[in-house]
Design an enzyme around this catalytic site. Structure first.
Site, PDB file in Angstrom:
ATOM      1  N   ASP A 407       0.862  -1.185   0.000  1.00 29.43           N
ATOM      2  CA  ASP A 407       0.000   0.000   0.000  1.00 29.43           C
ATOM      3  C   ASP A 407       0.902   1.240   0.000  1.00 29.43           C
ATOM      4  OD1 ASP A 407      -2.259   1.585   0.284  1.00 29.43           O
ATOM      5  OD2 ASP A 407      -2.356   1.340   2.469  1.00 29.43           O
ATOM      6  N   GLU A 410       2.740   4.891  -3.944  1.00 29.18           N
ATOM      7  CA  GLU A 410       2.712   5.858  -5.066  1.00 29.18           C
ATOM      8  C   GLU A 410       4.020   6.626  -5.225  1.00 29.18           C
ATOM      9  OE1 GLU A 410       0.237   5.376  -2.830  1.00 29.18           O
ATOM     10  OE2 GLU A 410      -0.954   4.237  -4.241  1.00 29.18           O
ATOM     11  N   ASP A 485      -8.880   3.468  -2.656  1.00 32.33           N
ATOM     12  CA  ASP A 485      -9.880   3.894  -1.674  1.00 32.33           C
ATOM     13  C   ASP A 485     -11.140   4.464  -2.311  1.00 32.33           C
ATOM     14  OD1 ASP A 485      -8.012   3.123   0.154  1.00 32.33           O
ATOM     15  OD2 ASP A 485      -7.318   5.154   0.604  1.00 32.33           O
TER      16      ASP A 485
END
Ligand code: MIG
Length: 800
Positions: A407, A410, A485
């Site tokens: 997670d 990015e 999300d």
């Protein structure tokens, strides 16, 4: 003294006329008077690579996206010239390159249709701030052209009229049209005149695509640095475009273990151990199949990766084993930020070995994430990936964790503008040092790759399982992914549907959404409808932030629980069918979900459809996307289809109303299909499969179906220990013939097939297996048109 501080703005610059041309096998170079070089590489008859430099010299040719396993080779290559153009001809394409300005036009070599044509073509703007160029390309949009692809964009399938940006971004509670979000997949497909082509702009800088938004008939793409470097991929079938793009950027390196295609349950967070056990026990008690349970960030000690909270999980090894004994695989989250803490061994080691990213002037890249202030490994350095992969030894080999979920890669940084690293951060980029401007879009990909290497090593002889949030083209080689999300709203159910289809047509099929929505809470109806969609997504997981109440299959009362169970059971029954589709994806690059346009591009009705999709090769599904619905209108693609629930046969090429109360949804099966099914299991491997159910859908005519199976995990299949059944069905008025061709050395546990014959237009009076008539009592023919027979037949005749 120089007083003028104004910069000279030169505006767009263009190549001038060609002054020299060189051919080196399949690489053609054209040099212009003003020093631009265009290098055209003929990779295949249908794939040309275009690469430009404005400095007379090319940078080192390195790409994270292109796989070394990509196919190469062509049947025909010829270069001619006339007064205006150089003309490159392969067996599939003809490409004109203008001698005046390097503009190109590409034609179908067989019927000469114009496929893709430069408008301004390649041009550039010098970037004073960063050096180098902003590289640009513009092309003419052909009449009636449509556009598809670009990874995870949360918009309708057809991209025409819109502009997009590729910059991997943590996007909590994104919505329709939010752009950019988590993934950067700079690949699109154009479709006009029933012909399709693709463009893969392999540039990792922040890039943009404009599909006739700025100017009605112009499509353009550009990037804030790097090279104009793109691949033109010709179809003319859209499915071939996607297959070839996937070949170029890579198919999954191995099949996923079958259990990864089961149902997964996640939440932020299940802790402590007793809570995890409560959840898993409830699945078994209520007999809702489930294969995987997730631990989110709270399983760690102060969010330090590779640690366990002593309070909440005092004995992880024991717990993981107990869960495994009950059929649950444990998956844990791992983020990239490493907490600055001198007493934390992972941090110490990273520091000592100089593995953390640094700013341009030398200091470490410090950023706040869950653990507080962190440093971040530079995953673009092979040595760092190797180190990272070894950190999984204890988790996987010793504790027994079966999958890892990456997670925040990015990379996400809290409380800073841009929510990520500043542009000046330096990266190794495989020995091609660069700033974050170039490495940003691949950072998450390289983290997932390093994680994959660890899982692969320590899961051996089992297969690895990784999930990533961030991705660049090619990430599908290493990992599965989820769409980040999302929110518990009806429109997000639509978005999930679009994103899964779009990822599949962008070469990345192992994808799913947070079922039910991550942020906020669904009501039971929305959750049930989302499960119905989710069971048709390659990755099938419920996840929620947990702030807004429970989101387990039983959280919404018995009616909903029963609907959810019914559909998860269907998922488990269809596992051999899905596994076969996955095998085709991993083997040939065929997407697991096919949007209708990908399925039948010649039918222009499909070009703007969004909701309906083909799951695997034979099943048509369409979610119910709003509250209080008892059915919906949907487009049925051409051909004849069986209603999955009623066996009613309908003709496609039209929009129809389809009934679908809450415990149902529109599902159709293509006539002639043979769909394999397993019995319902609570988890993969719970039962020894002692019979394969084959749902046979009669058709007047021919149809082929495949069934792929193997040991469900491990690598024996690579050595030929798989079982591939190729069924050829031929339906006649008074007879149904099924031929079976079997290949591979794997011996399935079952000995018999149970054939369930749908839509048979006659009453059976005779059955012949391999030329011998079989007595009804030997084949257990039932009145409901099911028959049980030995799996070894090569030719079966069912006669009136
Ligand atoms: O800042 O780990 O997308 O799936 O549950 C939030 C907590 C961090 C974002 C992920 C989500 C996960 C959550 N994470």
């Amino acid at each position: 003294m120089i007083l003028n501080t104004e910069l000279e703005y030169k505006g767009n610059l263009f190549p001038s006329k060609i002054i020299s041309y060189e051919k080196n096998l399949n690489v053609l170079s054209f040099t212009t008077e003003n020093g631009v070089i265009l290098e055209v590489t003929v990779r295949r008859d249908s794939i040309l690579r275009f690469r430009f430099t404005t400095t007379g010299i090319f940078e080192n040719d390195f790409s994270y996206a292109i796989t070394k396993y990509a196919s190469r080779g062509y049947n025909h290559l010829e270069v001619n010239e006339n007064e205006e153009n150089y003309i490159i001809t392969t067996s599939k394409l003809i490409c004109h390159i203008s001698k005046l300005d390097l503009r190109t036009s590409i034609f179908d070599a067989i019927d000469n249709t114009l496929i893709c044509e430069d408008e301004l073509g390649f041009h550039w703007e010098e970037s004073y701030e960063h050096g180098g160029n902003i590289v640009k390309m513009s092309k003419i949009s052909q009449p009636g052209e449509s556009y598809y692809g670009l990874g995870d964009k949360p918009v309708d399938n057809n991209l025409k009229g819109k502009r997009f940006e590729n910059w991997v971004t943590d996007s909590y509670a994104y919505g329709r049209d939010t752009d950019p979000i988590y993934k950067a997949i700079p690949f699109y497909t154009g479709l006009h005149d029933k012909k399709s082509y693709g463009i893969f702009f392999d540039n990792t800088f922040r890039s943009f695509f404009d599909f006739c938004q700025e100017r009605r008939n112009i499509t353009s793409f550009w990037a804030q640095g790097g090279e104009m470097n793109y691949y033109f991929i010709y179809g003319p079938e859209m499915s071939d475009v996607v297959v070839n793009y996937t070949d170029l950027t890579g198919k999954p390196h191995e099949l996923p273990a079958l259990w990864t295609l089961g149902y997964h349950q996640c939440k932020w967070s299940y802790y402590p151990e007793s809570n995890v056990k409560e959840i898993t026990a409830k699945f078994r008690e209520l007999q809702i199949p489930c294969d995987a349970i997730y631990l989110d960030i709270d399983y760690m000690e102060g969010f330090r990766c590779f640690t366990w909270s002593k309070d909440h999980f005092p004995d992880p090894k024991r717990m993981v084993k107990e869960l495994a004994d009950d059929g649950f695989k444990t998956i844990v989250i791992i983020d990239p930020g490493i907490k600055i803490d001198m007493d934390y061994s992972v941090f110490q080691e990273g520091l000592e070995k100089d593995y953390f990213c640094k700013r341009a002037d030398g200091p470490y890249m410090k950023g706040k994430v869950w653990p507080g202030e962190c440093y971040f490994p530079d995953f673009t350095k092979p040595e760092v990936r190797e180190w990272w992969s070894n950190l999984f030894k204890e988790l996987v080999e010793d504790i027994g964790v079966k999958g890892v979920w990456n997670d925040m890669n990015e990379p996400a940084v809290m409380d800073v503008p841009g929510k990520t690293f500043p542009n000046d951060v330096r990266h190794d980029y495989e020995g091609n040092p660069c700033s974050h401007r170039k490495a940003h879009n691949v950072y998450g990909m390289q983290m997932a790759r390093a994680t994959y290497q660890g899982l692969k090593k320590f899961s051996y002889p089992k297969r690895p399982f990784v999930i990533t949030r961030a991705a660049y083209s090619g990430t599908q080689r290493y990992t599965s992914s989820w769409t980040g999300d999302n929110v518990a709203t009806w429109d997000h159910l639509n978005i999930a549907n679009l994103q899964a289809q779009r990822m599949c047509m962008s070469g990345f099929s192992f994808i799913g959404s947070d079922i039910g929505g991550f942020a906020e809470q669904p009501n039971g109806e929305l959750y049930a409808r989302w499960i119905q969609l989710g069971i048709f997504h390659p990755f099938c997981r419920t996840h929620s932030s947990g702030d807004h109440g429970d989101q387990e299959p039983w959280a919404f009362g018995d009616t909903i629980t029963n609907v959810v169970r019914k559909f998860i059971e269907l998922r488990y029954q269809l596992l051999p069918y899905l596994y076969t589709a996955f095998w085709r994806y991993a083997e040939e690059g065929i997407p697991i979900l096919k949007s209708l346009v990908l399925y039948d591009q010649e039918d222009s009705q499909t070009h703007y459809r969004n909701d309906e999709f083909i799951f695997g090769e034979k099943i048509l599904a369409c979610p119910i996307t709003g509250p209080n619905q008892k059915g919906r209108r949907m487009y049925i693609p051409r051909g004849r289809w069986y209603n999955f629930w009623t066996d009613e046969v309908i003709s496609g090429g039209q929009e129809l109303w389809v009934d679908a109360d809450l415990d149902s949804m529109p599902i159709f099966v293509k006539e002639g299909a043979i769909v394999p099914k397993y019995p319902i299991q609570q988890y993969v491997g719970e039962k020894v499969i002692d019979e394969l159910l084959l749902d046979v859908y009669y058709k007047l005519g021919k149809e082929n179906s495949l069934v792929y199976e193997d040991a469900t995990d491990g690598y024996d299949y690579i050595k030929g220990r798989y079982s591939l059944r190729d069924f050829k069905l031929l339906g006649k008025k008074n007879e149904l013939i099924i031929q079976q061709h079997k290949s591979g050395k794997f011996i399935t546990t079952y000995k018999t097939f149970k054939l369930s014959l749908h839509g048979l237009p006659f009453k059976i009076s005779k059955v012949q297996v391999d030329n011998e008539e079989i007595l009804f009592k030997d084949i257990k023919l039932n009145g409901d048109n099911t028959l049980v027979l030995n799996k070894e037949f090569t030719e079966l005749h069912i006669m009136a």
